[in-house]
Design a protein around this motif. Structure first.
Motif, short mmCIF file in Angstrom:
data_model
loop_
_atom_site.label_atom_id
_atom_site.label_comp_id
_atom_site.label_asym_id
_atom_site.label_seq_id
_atom_site.Cartn_x
_atom_site.Cartn_y
_atom_site.Cartn_z
N THR A 3 -14.65 6.75 -1.78
CA THR A 3 -14.17 5.40 -1.91
C THR A 3 -14.81 5.09 -3.25
O THR A 3 -16.16 5.25 -3.22
N VAL A 15 -2.88 -2.35 -9.53
CA VAL A 15 -2.94 -1.39 -8.39
C VAL A 15 -2.09 -0.11 -8.99
O VAL A 15 -2.68 0.86 -8.84
N THR A 19 -3.86 3.59 -9.52
CA THR A 19 -2.93 4.57 -8.76
C THR A 19 -2.56 5.88 -9.45
O THR A 19 -2.82 6.86 -9.09
N VAL A 31 -4.13 8.88 -3.19
CA VAL A 31 -4.95 7.82 -3.61
C VAL A 31 -4.13 6.73 -3.07
O VAL A 31 -2.86 6.54 -2.96
N LYS A 32 -5.09 5.77 -2.43
CA LYS A 32 -4.82 4.42 -1.79
C LYS A 32 -5.57 3.33 -2.70
O LYS A 32 -6.84 3.47 -2.32
N VAL A 33 -4.93 2.45 -3.28
CA VAL A 33 -5.47 1.30 -3.87
C VAL A 33 -5.47 0.08 -3.26
O VAL A 33 -4.52 -0.34 -2.88
N SER A 34 -6.63 -0.60 -2.92
CA SER A 34 -6.44 -1.93 -2.25
C SER A 34 -6.74 -3.10 -3.29
O SER A 34 -8.03 -3.06 -3.59
N GLN A 39 -10.95 -1.77 -4.51
CA GLN A 39 -11.36 -0.39 -4.27
C GLN A 39 -10.26 0.70 -4.37
O GLN A 39 -9.05 0.18 -3.87
N ALA A 40 -10.80 2.04 -4.21
CA ALA A 40 -9.38 3.02 -4.25
C ALA A 40 -10.01 4.10 -3.43
O ALA A 40 -11.31 4.27 -3.48
#
Length: 65
Positions: A3, A15, A19, A31-34, A39-40
């Motif tokens: 993270t 985002v 990503t 990859v998961k971006v919030s 954060q990623a």
């Protein structure tokens, strides 16, 4: 799963850019971006230096938070 905090994100376009930038790094996948958390999360299939990550984010217009 790793993270990282990402600075400079303000919309879905950001985002998507983050990503894409992270997904383009050899050794990074899932990859998961919030946007809300700024954060990623991603999986490293091999060690990836934070400098490589920083450079990819900077090219996308963002930086490590």
């Amino acid at each position: 799963m790793a993270t990282i905090k990402v600075s400079g994100m303000s919309c879905q376009h950001c985002v998507n850019a983050v990503t894409k930038a992270l997904s383009g790094i050899d050794g990074v996948q899932d990859v998961k971006v919030s946007l809300e958390k700024k954060q990623a999360d991603f999986t490293e299939t091999k060690p990836v230096s934070r400098e490589v990550i920083r450079e990819a984010l900077q090219k996308a217009g963002h930086d490590l938070g």
